[in-house]
Design an enzyme around this catalytic site. Structure first.
Site, PDB file in Angstrom:
ATOM      1  N   ASP A  64       0.871  -1.175   0.000  1.00 39.25           N
ATOM      2  CA  ASP A  64       0.000   0.000   0.000  1.00 39.25           C
ATOM      3  C   ASP A  64       0.909   1.225   0.000  1.00 39.25           C
ATOM      4  O   ASP A  64       1.616   1.470   0.981  1.00 39.25           O
ATOM      5  CB  ASP A  64      -0.896  -0.027   1.240  1.00 39.25           C
ATOM      6  CG  ASP A  64      -1.846   1.165   1.328  1.00 39.25           C
ATOM      7  OD1 ASP A  64      -1.697   2.118   0.524  1.00 39.25           O
ATOM      8  OD2 ASP A  64      -2.723   1.162   2.209  1.00 39.25           O
ATOM      9  N   SER A 142      -0.006  10.987 -17.148  1.00 36.21           N
ATOM     10  CA  SER A 142      -1.255  11.201 -17.854  1.00 36.21           C
ATOM     11  C   SER A 142      -1.187  12.488 -18.646  1.00 36.21           C
ATOM     12  O   SER A 142      -0.435  13.405 -18.306  1.00 36.21           O
ATOM     13  CB  SER A 142      -2.402  11.284 -16.832  1.00 36.21           C
ATOM     14  OG  SER A 142      -3.574  11.819 -17.402  1.00 36.21           O
ATOM     15  N   TYR A 161      -7.039  15.959  -9.691  1.00 36.20           N
ATOM     16  CA  TYR A 161      -6.296  14.870 -10.342  1.00 36.20           C
ATOM     17  C   TYR A 161      -5.138  15.444 -11.163  1.00 36.20           C
ATOM     18  O   TYR A 161      -4.005  14.960 -11.079  1.00 36.20           O
ATOM     19  CB  TYR A 161      -7.231  14.061 -11.237  1.00 36.20           C
ATOM     20  CG  TYR A 161      -6.524  13.005 -12.052  1.00 36.20           C
ATOM     21  CD1 TYR A 161      -6.067  11.828 -11.456  1.00 36.20           C
ATOM     22  CD2 TYR A 161      -6.295  13.179 -13.408  1.00 36.20           C
ATOM     23  CE1 TYR A 161      -5.408  10.856 -12.194  1.00 36.20           C
ATOM     24  CE2 TYR A 161      -5.634  12.217 -14.154  1.00 36.20           C
ATOM     25  CZ  TYR A 161      -5.199  11.058 -13.546  1.00 36.20           C
ATOM     26  OH  TYR A 161      -4.546  10.106 -14.286  1.00 36.20           O
ATOM     27  N   LYS A 165      -0.920  15.059 -10.895  1.00 37.60           N
ATOM     28  CA  LYS A 165      -0.054  14.647 -12.004  1.00 37.60           C
ATOM     29  C   LYS A 165       0.944  15.747 -12.384  1.00 37.60           C
ATOM     30  O   LYS A 165       2.081  15.455 -12.756  1.00 37.60           O
ATOM     31  CB  LYS A 165      -0.906  14.251 -13.207  1.00 37.60           C
ATOM     32  CG  LYS A 165      -1.720  12.981 -12.980  1.00 37.60           C
ATOM     33  CD  LYS A 165      -0.827  11.788 -12.690  1.00 37.60           C
ATOM     34  CE  LYS A 165      -1.595  10.502 -12.576  1.00 37.60           C
ATOM     35  NZ  LYS A 165      -0.717   9.334 -12.298  1.00 37.60           N
TER      36      LYS A 165
END
Length: 305
Positions: A64, A142, A161, A165
């Site tokens: 994790d 991404s 998000y 990134k």
């Protein structure tokens, strides 16, 4: 022949699962793969891809990236057996919706996994790579962190998000400079939409649900239209996992991989705007027109079909 040791995070589905399966099933047995995931019970999907058995080239480990103790245990397990050659930081979560509706908990989760999880994982394995004077770090990124090879770019309703990134992009670019004298290569694999369960698992409020009831009408309608755009665009443009995996395999196999690899040239025209209009105005307008249509900036009162 000595095997190349590869540890991959986020192997319960999607790119991580596919990459672990491809490397573990390599006909020449060139790789020893440590496929890690938060819940090892989900490793059954990986074993199914390999015919229901765990070959000598594969170990499934619990890891994790938000738990330092879990990371320490994985480091001890892997480095107690053989040096790690390739670290693939693939674990990630998404978040979509109007910024006003994003809870502190949801935002912290995204940053804890996507940014701090990547940092923790690299911190855990980097010292041994430095001592050996060899290694490579590959990070799943991404187009939400980069639109091409010039600078980071935002996507509508994915502010948090994209922020995670953007930060990963800066992290890896900075590391690449410092790690060059250690013969450690850092590579960001820039993915567009990929046909995985990532989209289905995305935290995404229903535009008709109670979460958005306090939101202004214009933003709610823009969000509704964005979801429609995503659905149609995903069906048209999403890459299959196998196509994306080829880019990862090239980064692993190249003697000197680049800092950035793009899995698609679909967004090249938007990328060029970063050079043509450094102040960002052309990109903002082009992305708005791409998603919402030309001349729609001041008219979002009604959802479009």
């Amino acid at each position: 022949m000595e095997k190349t040791t590869v540890l991959i995070t986020g192997c319960s589905s999607g790119i991580g699962l596919g990459l672990a399966a491809r490397l573990a099933a390599d006909a020449a047995h060139r790789f020893k793969v440590y496929a890690t995931m938060r819940d090892p019970a989900k490793g059954e999907r990986l074993l199914e891809r390999l015919g229901g058995c765990c070959p000598a080239t594969l170990d499934v480990l619990q890891l994790d990236v938000t738990d330092p103790r879990s990371l320490a245990a994985a480091v001890q397990r892997v480095q107690g057996q053989q040096p790690l050659d390739v670290l693939v930081c693939n674990a990630g979560v998404g978040l979509m919706g109007p910024l006003e509706t994003c809870s502190d908990h949801a935002m912290k989760t995204v940053l804890d996994v996507n940014l701090f999880g990547t940092i923790r994982t690299i911190q855990a394995f980097l010292p041994a790579m430095k001592r050996r004077g060899a290694g490579r770090i590959i990070v799943s990124s991404s187009i939400g962190g980069l639109q091409g090879c010039v600078s980071a770019s935002g996507l509508p309703f994915k502010a948090v998000y994209c922020a995670s990134k953007f930060a990963v992009e800066g992290l890896c670019e900075s590391l690449a400079i410092v790690l060059q004298p250690f013969n450690i290569h850092v590579t960001l694999v820039e993915c567009g939409p990929v046909n995985t369960s990532f989209l289905a698992n995305l935290q995404c409020p229903d535009p008709e649900g109670s979460e958005l009831q306090g939101l202004d009408t214009k933003t709610r309608n823009l969000y509704r239209r964005y979801l429609q755009h995503c659905q149609s665009f995903f069906c048209e443009a999403a890459q299959e996992v196998e196509e994306v995996l080829q880019v990862f395999l090239e980064a692993i196999g190249s003697p000197c991989p680049p800092l950035r690899c793009l899995t698609t040239q679909r967004f090249a025209s938007l990328s060029r705007l970063r050079l043509d209009s450094p102040d960002g105005s052309a990109y903002v307008q082009a992305m708005h027109d791409f998603v919402f249509g030309h001349g729609e900036a001041g008219d979002a009162s009604e959802p479009q079909p």
